[in-house]
Every structure is written in structure tokens, then in C-alpha cells.
Design an enzyme around this catalytic site. Structure first.
Site, PDB file in Angstrom:
ATOM      1  N   ARG A 164       0.832  -1.210   0.000  1.00 26.79           N
ATOM      2  CA  ARG A 164       0.000   0.000   0.000  1.00 26.79           C
ATOM      3  C   ARG A 164       0.866   1.258   0.000  1.00 26.79           C
ATOM      4  NH1 ARG A 164      -3.696   2.747   4.258  1.00 26.79           N
ATOM      5  NH2 ARG A 164      -5.208   3.777   2.906  1.00 26.79           N
TER       6      ARG A 164
ATOM      7  N   HIS B  93       0.604   4.389  -2.598  1.00 26.68           N
ATOM      8  CA  HIS B  93       0.426   5.779  -2.173  1.00 26.68           C
ATOM      9  C   HIS B  93       1.623   6.638  -2.564  1.00 26.68           C
ATOM     10  CE1 HIS B  93      -3.084   5.416   0.926  1.00 26.68           C
ATOM     11  NE2 HIS B  93      -3.291   4.711  -0.173  1.00 26.68           N
TER      12      HIS B  93
ATOM     13  N   VAL C 202       1.356   9.791  -6.183  1.00 25.32           N
ATOM     14  CA  VAL C 202       1.584  11.199  -5.840  1.00 25.32           C
ATOM     15  C   VAL C 202       2.955  11.613  -6.383  1.00 25.32           C
ATOM     16  CG1 VAL C 202       1.771  12.861  -3.953  1.00 25.32           C
ATOM     17  CG2 VAL C 202       0.151  10.954  -3.786  1.00 25.32           C
TER      18      VAL C 202
ATOM     19  N   GLY D 255       4.535  10.512  -8.825  1.00 25.61           N
ATOM     20  CA  GLY D 255       5.340   9.373  -9.285  1.00 25.61           C
ATOM     21  C   GLY D 255       6.023   8.645  -8.143  1.00 25.61           C
TER      22      GLY D 255
ATOM     23  N   ASN E  78      -3.550   8.821   4.540  1.00 27.08           N
ATOM     24  CA  ASN E  78      -2.390   8.192   5.198  1.00 27.08           C
ATOM     25  C   ASN E  78      -2.424   8.302   6.715  1.00 27.08           C
ATOM     26  OD1 ASN E  78      -1.161   7.501   2.723  1.00 27.08           O
ATOM     27  ND2 ASN E  78      -0.329   9.577   2.528  1.00 27.08           N
TER      28      ASN E  78
ATOM     29  N   HIS F 194      -6.510  -5.815  -2.400  1.00 31.25           N
ATOM     30  CA  HIS F 194      -7.376  -5.898  -1.215  1.00 31.25           C
ATOM     31  C   HIS F 194      -7.740  -7.348  -0.896  1.00 31.25           C
ATOM     32  CE1 HIS F 194      -8.697  -1.396  -1.618  1.00 31.25           C
ATOM     33  NE2 HIS F 194      -7.449  -1.548  -1.264  1.00 31.25           N
TER      34      HIS F 194
ATOM     35  N   ASP G  50     -10.227  -9.204   3.189  1.00 34.24           N
ATOM     36  CA  ASP G  50     -10.751 -10.445   2.615  1.00 34.24           C
ATOM     37  C   ASP G  50     -10.924 -11.467   3.728  1.00 34.24           C
ATOM     38  OD1 ASP G  50     -11.268 -12.861   1.421  1.00 34.24           O
ATOM     39  OD2 ASP G  50      -9.316 -13.018   0.421  1.00 34.24           O
TER      40      ASP G  50
HETATM   41  C1  HEM Z   1      -8.683   1.676  -6.224  1.00 35.71           C
HETATM   42  C2  HEM Z   1      -8.506   2.576  -5.307  1.00 35.71           C
HETATM   43  C3  HEM Z   1      -8.179   2.240  -3.880  1.00 35.71           C
HETATM   44  C4  HEM Z   1      -8.817   2.698  -2.787  1.00 35.71           C
HETATM   45  C5  HEM Z   1      -9.974   3.644  -2.762  1.00 35.71           C
HETATM   46  C6  HEM Z   1      -8.188   2.098  -1.640  1.00 35.71           C
HETATM   47  C7  HEM Z   1      -8.536   2.343  -0.333  1.00 35.71           C
HETATM   48  C8  HEM Z   1      -8.042   1.663   0.751  1.00 35.71           C
HETATM   49  C9  HEM Z   1      -8.458   1.865   2.110  1.00 35.71           C
HETATM   50  C10 HEM Z   1      -9.494   2.892   2.542  1.00 35.71           C
HETATM   51  C11 HEM Z   1      -7.801   0.981   2.898  1.00 35.71           C
HETATM   52  C12 HEM Z   1      -7.939   0.801   4.407  1.00 35.71           C
HETATM   53  C13 HEM Z   1      -7.208   1.887   5.150  1.00 35.71           C
HETATM   54  C14 HEM Z   1      -7.453   1.862   6.614  1.00 35.71           C
HETATM   55  O1  HEM Z   1      -8.400   1.206   7.067  1.00 35.71           O
HETATM   56  O2  HEM Z   1      -6.702   2.500   7.362  1.00 35.71           O
HETATM   57  C15 HEM Z   1      -6.935   0.233   2.039  1.00 35.71           C
HETATM   58  C16 HEM Z   1      -6.104  -0.759   2.467  1.00 35.71           C
HETATM   59  C17 HEM Z   1      -5.237  -1.414   1.639  1.00 35.71           C
HETATM   60  N1  HEM Z   1      -5.007  -1.139   0.313  1.00 35.71           N
HETATM   61 FE1  HEM Z   1      -6.121   0.015  -0.880  1.00 35.71          FE
HETATM   62  N2  HEM Z   1      -7.184   1.290  -2.058  1.00 35.71           N
HETATM   63  C18 HEM Z   1      -7.124   1.356  -3.423  1.00 35.71           C
HETATM   64  C19 HEM Z   1      -6.209   0.749  -4.222  1.00 35.71           C
HETATM   65  C20 HEM Z   1      -5.154  -0.014  -3.765  1.00 35.71           C
HETATM   66  C21 HEM Z   1      -4.032  -0.438  -4.547  1.00 35.71           C
HETATM   67  C22 HEM Z   1      -3.788  -0.014  -5.987  1.00 35.71           C
HETATM   68  C23 HEM Z   1      -3.256  -1.197  -3.729  1.00 35.71           C
HETATM   69  C24 HEM Z   1      -1.951  -1.880  -4.047  1.00 35.71           C
HETATM   70  C25 HEM Z   1      -1.596  -2.278  -5.249  1.00 35.71           C
HETATM   71  C26 HEM Z   1      -3.902  -1.270  -2.451  1.00 35.71           C
HETATM   72  C27 HEM Z   1      -3.476  -2.015  -1.378  1.00 35.71           C
HETATM   73  C28 HEM Z   1      -4.059  -1.994  -0.138  1.00 35.71           C
HETATM   74  C29 HEM Z   1      -3.691  -2.901   0.930  1.00 35.71           C
HETATM   75  C30 HEM Z   1      -2.740  -4.072   0.806  1.00 35.71           C
HETATM   76  C31 HEM Z   1      -4.404  -2.517   2.059  1.00 35.71           C
HETATM   77  C32 HEM Z   1      -4.295  -3.083   3.470  1.00 35.71           C
HETATM   78  C33 HEM Z   1      -3.150  -2.361   4.162  1.00 35.71           C
HETATM   79  C34 HEM Z   1      -2.834  -2.783   5.597  1.00 35.71           C
HETATM   80  O3  HEM Z   1      -3.357  -3.742   6.101  1.00 35.71           O
HETATM   81  O4  HEM Z   1      -2.036  -2.054   6.211  1.00 35.71           O
HETATM   82  N3  HEM Z   1      -5.031  -0.513  -2.491  1.00 35.71           N
HETATM   83  N4  HEM Z   1      -7.095   0.678   0.738  1.00 35.71           N
END
Ligand code: HEM
Length: 330
Positions: free
Chosen positions: A60, A64, A68, A70, A93, A191, A243
Site C-alpha cells: 500500500r 500511495h 503522488v 510518481g 495516510n 485488497h 478479505d
Molecule cells: C482503487 C482505489 C483504492 C482505494 C480507494 C483504496 C482504499 C483503501 C483503504 C481505505 C484501505 C484501508 C485503510 C485503513 O483502514 O486505514 C486500504 C487498504 C489497503 N489497500 Fe487500498 N485502495 C485502493 C487501491 C489499492 C491499490 C492499488 C493497492 C496496491 C496495489 C492497495 C493495497 C491496499 C492494501 C494491501 C491494504 C491493506 C493495508 C494494511 O493492512 O495495512 N489498495 N485501501
């Protein structure tokens, strides 16, 4: 023989030194830090012993970072009053992005082995591939050779794709960094592991789009389950599995969940259920739900695409940071 070695040595001096503008390549550190991959992997394996979530958190960070200005390590910079408005404080963040001490540990290990060679931006790219691989997902050849930037972009970080965005907005934000709908659906598949806070789903549970009703695209059984974990006016920072079927494994189950209205975030379920998704992103969801091989192949490609967002390779603009949290000399 001696001449050949000399040529190789000179090539090594030029390659990977960051002294000239260059293309990203898989072998970028082969001469200058041949063990870079192994070193990062060792640090990640160690961190994982006390933090099963770390692999998800690290990929993640790469997302992020790349979205932003690049993939330039801008996310990793700490704030300096009047100079750096840290991206870490931006809403997507703040209290959410994690894993920074592990990036520091990887940097320290790399600096010990090959000082001043491996950029912080590349550490995030390497850590992402290693994390996915170690979680059961695909491997890919990580392109390397990014330099670290010297600025942060707080506003850019505040405008990252949001869990409350609809499909049109998600598509727009991906297009802005030259990623298409296949990339959007594929990368959202990350996700399949990691955690998410209650505050990001309570709207869907209790008051969707101001209706005072739940989101109709949320499966009733899953809604009941989440309502128990995330009661109305409860603690918004309680963690849930993105998941619930296989919380720490990188597999295609994210798409299986979307097929049965069990996406966690609005932005997840939009890919399958939005009106505008029909004939556009929904068929891609269907394809990945049918074939993990298709998903894995696509994920490898889309991670390379994401890693190619505005690569910073001009040594007059970037540097190899010694400490990922600070611009050199500051
Ligand atoms: C499509 C747009 C995306 C949105 C709106 C989004 C949004 C989010 C949000 C809201 C969370 C939870 C944050 C929290 O509860 O503090 C999350 C977690 C996560 N996101 Fe995304 N995400 C997106 C795309 C991506 C992409 C492109 C990746 C990586 C290639 C990614 C990987 C992850 C992972 C692995 C987590 C879990 C992180 C952890 O457990 O620390 N996400 N995302």
C-alpha cells in the site's frame, strides 16, 4: 581477461550510480548492490515474525507513493516546518499508512551493504514484489533505478483514490496517472490481504449516501457480520480483514467476494455493481473470479505499470536518500 574485467568494472561504475539519466531496468543494481533483493527480503521476513499484516501495509505504501508525483519516495519524507508538508499527515495516510519503520530497517541494511546506492522509492517497489510473493501471489521482474525526490505533495496525497469514490471518479484518478480500467480492477485485487478500519464502512452499513439505509449492494449476511464488528457510533478504528475468507493470502478471493456482494469498501463493490461498471469493469472482475492465473498475470503487469508512473531518474532532480525520512543534507 583483465581488459574484460576492467570494462565490466567501468560499466558497473556507470550503471547504478545514478549519475546519469537512465531507464528503469531489472538489473539496475546487479553491479552496485547485487544482494539488494535478498537484503530487503530478509528484513521483511524478520518483520513478518511479529507483524503478519506488514506485507499488505508495504504494498500500500508503494501505491500511495506512486500515485503522488510518481514513485519517488515522497510519501516517506517526514514533515519539516515550512519545508516539507509530509504526505503522511494527509487524510488517506494519517492513522492509516503503516510500515515506515520496516522501510527504515531495509534502508539501514542496504546502506550497510552498499552505501548510497539503493533508493527508497526502489525499496518500496522491491518490498511490494517480495510481499506479494511471500503471501502466495505472483512474482515479477521489478524494474529499478528510481531516484528519490526532494519534495512532498500533501495536496496530491489528499486526493488519492478514496474508498468513497464512485467508479467514474476512480477511473478518472487512475487515468490521470495513465492507468486504465484493467489496471484499476487488477490493482484493487491487492485488497485480497490486509486490514481496514470500521470507519470506512459505517456509511455503507447505516447511512448509505444519506439514505439512512444500508448500501443495497452489500450482502445481508456480510452486513450483519460487519454490523457486529462495527456498531453505529462504535470505535471507528477497529480493524477488519479486507478479505475475510483468506485474510493474509494473496489469491483471487477478492473477486469471488465481489461476485457475491461482499466487497468491503464502496470503491471495491463499485467495480462489479455500479451501473457504469456493466460491460466495463464488471467483466474484468468476472474474469479474475474465474481464473487466478489470469489475475496473477495481470497483477504482475499492472504492478510494473504502477511502478512506471513518472519515474524520477534525472540526477539533477533526484538523489539516493541516506535516510528515507529526510532529504540528504537536511
Ligand atoms: C482503487 C482505489 C483504492 C482505494 C480507494 C483504496 C482504499 C483503501 C483503504 C481505505 C484501505 C484501508 C485503510 C485503513 O483502514 O486505514 C486500504 C487498504 C489497503 N489497500 Fe487500498 N485502495 C485502493 C487501491 C489499492 C491499490 C492499488 C493497492 C496496491 C496495489 C492497495 C493495497 C491496499 C492494501 C494491501 C491494504 C491493506 C493495508 C494494511 O493492512 O495495512 N489498495 N485501501
Amino acid at each position: 581477461m583483465a581488459a574484460a574485467l576492467l570494462v565490466a568494472a567501468v560499466l558497473c561504475l556507470e550503471l547504478g550510480s545514478g549519475a546519469v539519466a537512465h531507464q528503469l531496468s531489472e538489473d539496475y543494481y546487479d553491479c552496485t548492490c547485487p544482494d539488494a533483493y535478498t537484503i530487503v527480503k530478509r528484513v521483511l521476513l524478520e518483520a513478518h515474525k511479529s507483524d503478519v499484516r506488514i506485507y499488505a501495509s508495504l504494498i500500500r505504501l508503494h501505491f500511495h507513493d506512486c500515485f503522488v508525483q510518481g514513485c519517488d519516495g515522497s510519501l516517506l519524507l517526514d514533515g519539516v516546518p515550512g519545508v516539507i508538508n509530509s504526505e503522511k499527515g494527509a487524510p488517506p495516510n494519517n492513522g492509516s499508512a503503516r510500515g515506515f519503520p520496516v522501510v527504515d530497517a531495509a534502508k539501514a541494511a542496504l546502506e550497510a551493504a552498499c552505501p548510497g546506492v539503493v533508493s527508497c522509492a526502489d525499496i518500496l517497489a522491491l518490498a511490494s514484489e517480495i510481499s506479494v510473493d511471500l503471501s502466495g501471489g505472483p512474482k515479477w521482474g521489478v524494474l529499478l533505478g528510481r531516484l528519490d525526490g526532494k519534495t512532498a505533495d500533501f495536496n496530491g496525497a489528499s486526493n488519492l483514490p478514496s474508498p468513497f469514490d464512485n467508479l467514474t471518479m476512480l477511473e478518472r484518478k487512475f487515468k490521470a496517472v495513465r492507468l486504465d480500467n484493467v489496471d484499476l480492477v487488477t490493482l484493487s485485487g491487492a485488497h485480497t490481504f490486509g486490514r481496514v478500519q470500521c470507519r470506512l464502512v459505517t456509511g455503507r452499513l447505516y447511512n448509505f449516501s444519506g439514505t439512512n439505509r444500508p448500501d443495497p449492494t452489500l450482502d445481508a449476511g456480510y452486513r450483519a457480520f460487519l454490523s457486529q464488528r462495527c456498531p453505529r457510533n462504535g470505535n471507528g478504528s477497529v480493524l477488519n480483514d479486507l478479505d475475510p475468507t483468506t485474510p493474509d493470502t494473496f489469491d483471487k478471493n477478492y473477486y469471488d467476494n465481489l461476485e457475491v456482494n461482499r466487497g468491503f469498501l464502496n470503491s471495491d463493490q463499485e467495480l462489479k455493481s455500479a451501473q457504469q461498471a456493466q460491460g466495463v469493469t464488471a467483466p474484468i472482475v468476472d474474469r479474475f473470479a474465474r481464473s487466478q492465473d489470469d489475475f496473477f498475470a495481470s497483477f504482475a503487469q499492472s504492478m510494473i505499470n504502477m511502478g512506471n508512473i513518472m519515474p524520477l531518474t534525472d540526477p539533477t532532480k533526484g538523489e539516493i536518500r541516506k535516510n528515507c525520512r529526510k532529504v540528504n543534507g537536511s
